[in-house]
Write a protein that holds these residues in place. Structure first.
Motif, PDB file in Angstrom:
ATOM      1  N   GLY A  75      91.656  34.221  44.527  1.00  0.00           N
ATOM      2  CA  GLY A  75      91.000  32.967  44.900  1.00  0.00           C
ATOM      3  C   GLY A  75      91.843  32.166  45.875  1.00  0.00           C
ATOM      4  O   GLY A  75      91.347  31.644  46.878  1.00  0.00           O
ATOM      5  N   GLU A  76      93.172  32.101  45.562  1.00  0.00           N
ATOM      6  CA  GLU A  76      94.075  31.358  46.458  1.00  0.00           C
ATOM      7  C   GLU A  76      94.091  31.965  47.857  1.00  0.00           C
ATOM      8  O   GLU A  76      94.118  31.270  48.859  1.00  0.00           O
ATOM      9  N   ALA A  77      94.087  33.314  47.891  1.00  0.00           N
ATOM     10  CA  ALA A  77      94.270  33.991  49.180  1.00  0.00           C
ATOM     11  C   ALA A  77      92.995  34.040  50.012  1.00  0.00           C
ATOM     12  O   ALA A  77      93.042  33.915  51.231  1.00  0.00           O
ATOM     13  N   PHE A  78      91.880  34.253  49.358  1.00  0.00           N
ATOM     14  CA  PHE A  78      90.693  34.656  50.137  1.00  0.00           C
ATOM     15  C   PHE A  78      89.453  33.770  49.979  1.00  0.00           C
ATOM     16  O   PHE A  78      88.459  34.021  50.658  1.00  0.00           O
ATOM     17  N   CYS A  79      89.470  32.814  49.045  1.00  0.00           N
ATOM     18  CA  CYS A  79      88.194  32.160  48.711  1.00  0.00           C
ATOM     19  C   CYS A  79      88.121  30.700  49.173  1.00  0.00           C
ATOM     20  O   CYS A  79      89.085  29.943  49.024  1.00  0.00           O
ATOM     21  N   HIS A  80      86.952  30.341  49.697  1.00  0.00           N
ATOM     22  CA  HIS A  80      86.741  28.983  50.215  1.00  0.00           C
ATOM     23  C   HIS A  80      85.371  28.488  49.791  1.00  0.00           C
ATOM     24  O   HIS A  80      84.524  29.275  49.363  1.00  0.00           O
ATOM     25  N   GLU A  81      85.181  27.201  49.992  1.00  0.00           N
ATOM     26  CA  GLU A  81      83.902  26.580  49.647  1.00  0.00           C
ATOM     27  C   GLU A  81      82.741  27.352  50.291  1.00  0.00           C
ATOM     28  O   GLU A  81      82.831  27.757  51.463  1.00  0.00           O
ATOM     29  N   GLY A  82      81.698  27.567  49.494  1.00  0.00           N
ATOM     30  CA  GLY A  82      80.517  28.259  50.012  1.00  0.00           C
ATOM     31  C   GLY A  82      80.572  29.773  49.840  1.00  0.00           C
ATOM     32  O   GLY A  82      79.562  30.453  49.998  1.00  0.00           O
ATOM     33  N   ASP A  83      81.770  30.312  49.527  1.00  0.00           N
ATOM     34  CA  ASP A  83      81.882  31.761  49.311  1.00  0.00           C
ATOM     35  C   ASP A  83      81.211  32.154  47.996  1.00  0.00           C
ATOM     36  O   ASP A  83      80.917  31.293  47.154  1.00  0.00           O
ATOM     37  N   GLU A  84      81.030  33.467  47.838  1.00  0.00           N
ATOM     38  CA  GLU A  84      80.333  33.957  46.641  1.00  0.00           C
ATOM     39  C   GLU A  84      81.093  35.095  45.981  1.00  0.00           C
ATOM     40  O   GLU A  84      81.755  35.883  46.655  1.00  0.00           O
ATOM     41  N   ILE A  85      80.969  35.147  44.661  1.00  0.00           N
ATOM     42  CA  ILE A  85      81.514  36.255  43.865  1.00  0.00           C
ATOM     43  C   ILE A  85      80.322  36.878  43.138  1.00  0.00           C
ATOM     44  O   ILE A  85      79.486  36.150  42.582  1.00  0.00           O
ATOM     45  N   ILE A  86      80.273  38.204  43.136  1.00  0.00           N
ATOM     46  CA  ILE A  86      79.178  38.879  42.426  1.00  0.00           C
ATOM     47  C   ILE A  86      79.681  39.437  41.101  1.00  0.00           C
ATOM     48  O   ILE A  86      80.706  40.128  41.059  1.00  0.00           O
ATOM     49  N   VAL A  87      78.955  39.121  40.021  1.00  0.00           N
ATOM     50  CA  VAL A  87      79.204  39.746  38.712  1.00  0.00           C
ATOM     51  C   VAL A  87      77.868  40.342  38.258  1.00  0.00           C
ATOM     52  O   VAL A  87      76.883  40.244  38.974  1.00  0.00           O
ATOM     53  N   THR A  88      77.849  40.960  37.086  1.00  0.00           N
ATOM     54  CA  THR A  88      76.583  41.519  36.612  1.00  0.00           C
ATOM     55  C   THR A  88      76.203  40.899  35.273  1.00  0.00           C
ATOM     56  O   THR A  88      77.034  40.286  34.595  1.00  0.00           O
ATOM     57  N   GLU A  89      74.952  41.126  34.927  1.00  0.00           N
ATOM     58  CA  GLU A  89      74.428  40.525  33.701  1.00  0.00           C
ATOM     59  C   GLU A  89      75.026  41.166  32.444  1.00  0.00           C
ATOM     60  O   GLU A  89      74.886  40.646  31.360  1.00  0.00           O
TER      61      GLU A  89
END
Ligand code: PLP
Length: 410
Positions: free
Chosen positions: A105-119
């Protein structure tokens, strides 16, 4: 006798009784029992070797360090990572994922980005990502599950886009036993340059894992679910990506130089291992991995799959019993032999589990740390029987007879 059953002797706890009945331990997805060699490795190290690892000039410290680092090589070889730099020791799958969620998260993630998980994720592969999304103003996107208990891959494909930073998927569902097509999922993500974390908590104990063949970027598993000790786990990470991640925790071991003005960090993998590691635990984990490797992961998988198929067939014949999961059907991708979840219409899962316990049969009841999946299934919980290499057909028969007895009581 099946070669796997001969190994029951290696697990002294399986010989004990509960409530005056022989123990039938079918809660292996929660934790496995430990073979004698693992328990003895722990006491042997505390009796004869114990000293803090790394930087010690004295004999014991060097010996403990050698054992600890040899364990890293054992893990590397077990999952076929390219280098020991890619093997980070953690407290378990949960800590592995939290570490990744923070550092990635620190290295690559910014506001508006998305992470995909599954149900069908365990809470451990949902909540850390949810927390990251809250911190960064990001969105959690969820791949739904279809009615045949497989992932909706068409929707998955439609969710991949230029804002997706990471895909997080469980290799094997801890509730349904579904084996997800992770190679396909990874290939689709890589086509968009998106890395993938595989939660291997329920696959590493049952299926031979080769991280290079899977081509996953991160892979997490727990020692205690693979006949090793509690409190030790692994995060595998592709070196090229780990190199770009900042440390998760600060402290000893993870630094190169410290001054009040500036601290420089250690090389991989130590940069992610702040503080004294559980070096006795890592050694015992390596002993556990050597144990299953000697038996052969392919043999273990074949044996457990047969046992799970047998259980599935036998349970299916019980009136009013509903199984959640596709069993060994090709639709489900085949069962890893890890878990079968079920309910009996008209009997609460807690009552069934409690009464089975009185018959000496240990199963797990509840939501199995997968509340979103329970919601999808429209239930509060299930009874889950989960198998390990030491379980037998007789134990499956005991489970079936136990359920039938409870049904008659109701
Ligand atoms: N992921 C899955 C699929 C699991 O089944 C579990 C534990 O049951 C975990 C993660 C968390 O593992 P641990 O509690 O060992 O960190």
């Amino acid at each position: 006798m099946c070669p796997m059953q001969m190994n029951r002797e290696d697990f002294p706890i399986l010989g004990r009784e509960v409530y005056g009945r022989p123990l039938v331990y079918l809660d292996n997805a929660a934790t496995t029992q430990k073979p004698r060699c693992v328990v003895e490795a722990i006491s042997e190290e505390y009796y004869n070797v114990n000293a803090n690892v790394h930087r010690g000039v004295h004999f014991l410290s060097q010996q403990a360090t050698e054992l600890h680092e040899a364990s890293r090589e054992t893990v590397r070889s077990f999952i076929n990572a390219r280098s020991t730099s890619e093997i980070i020791f953690t407290r378990g799958t949960t800590e592995s994922i939290n570490l990744l969620a923070f550092s990635f998260g620190e290295a690559f993630c910014h506001e508006g980005d998305e992470i995909i998980v599954t149900e069908m994720e365990h809470h451990s592969n949902i909540v850390p990502w949810q927390m990251l999304c809250q911190r960064r103003g990001m969105k959690l996107r969820v791949v739904p599950m279809l009615d045949d208990y497989t992932l909706d891959l068409a929707t998955y494909r439609s969710l991949l886009n230029e804002r997706t930073r990471l895909v997080c998927v469980t290799h094997v569902s801890n509730v349904l036993g579904t084996v997800n097509p992770v190679r396909e999922i990874i290939a689709e993500a890589h086509a968009h340059d998106i890395p993938v974390l595989v939660d291997g908590a329920q696959s590493a104990p049952h299926i031979a894992v080769d991280v290079q063949q899977l081509d996953c970027d991160f892979f997490a598993f727990s020692g205690h679910k693979i006949y090793g000790p509690t409190g030790v786990g692994v995060l595998y990470g592709r070196e090229r990506l780990l190199d770009q991640l900042p440390p998760y925790q600060g402290g000893g071991e993870m630094i190169r130089n410290v001054s009040f003005e500036r601290t420089t960090y250690n090389d991989l993998p130590y940069r992610f291992e702040a503080g004294t590691p559980d070096y006795v635990g890592t050694h015992a984990l390596a002993v556990a991995l050597d144990y299953v490797t000697a038996l052969g992961m392919d043999h273990i998988h074949a044996y457990e799959s047969q046992l799970a198929s047998y259980a599935y067939e036998q349970l299916s014949q019980i009136e009013n019993l509903v199984i959640y999961g596709g069993g060994n059907s090709s639709l489900s991708g085949g069962m890893a032999g890890s878990a079968i979840s079920f309910n009996i219409r008209g009997i609460h899962h807690l009552d069934l589990g409690t009464l089975l316990d009185r018959l000496g049969i240990a199963v797990r009841t509840g939501h199995h740390c997968a509340e979103p999946l329970m919601r999808r299934l429209g239930i509060e919980g299930t009874v889950r029987a989960s198998f390990a290499l030491y379980n037998t057909r007789d134990e499956v028969d005991a489970l079936v007879a136990g359920i039938q007895r409870v049904v008659r009581m109701f």
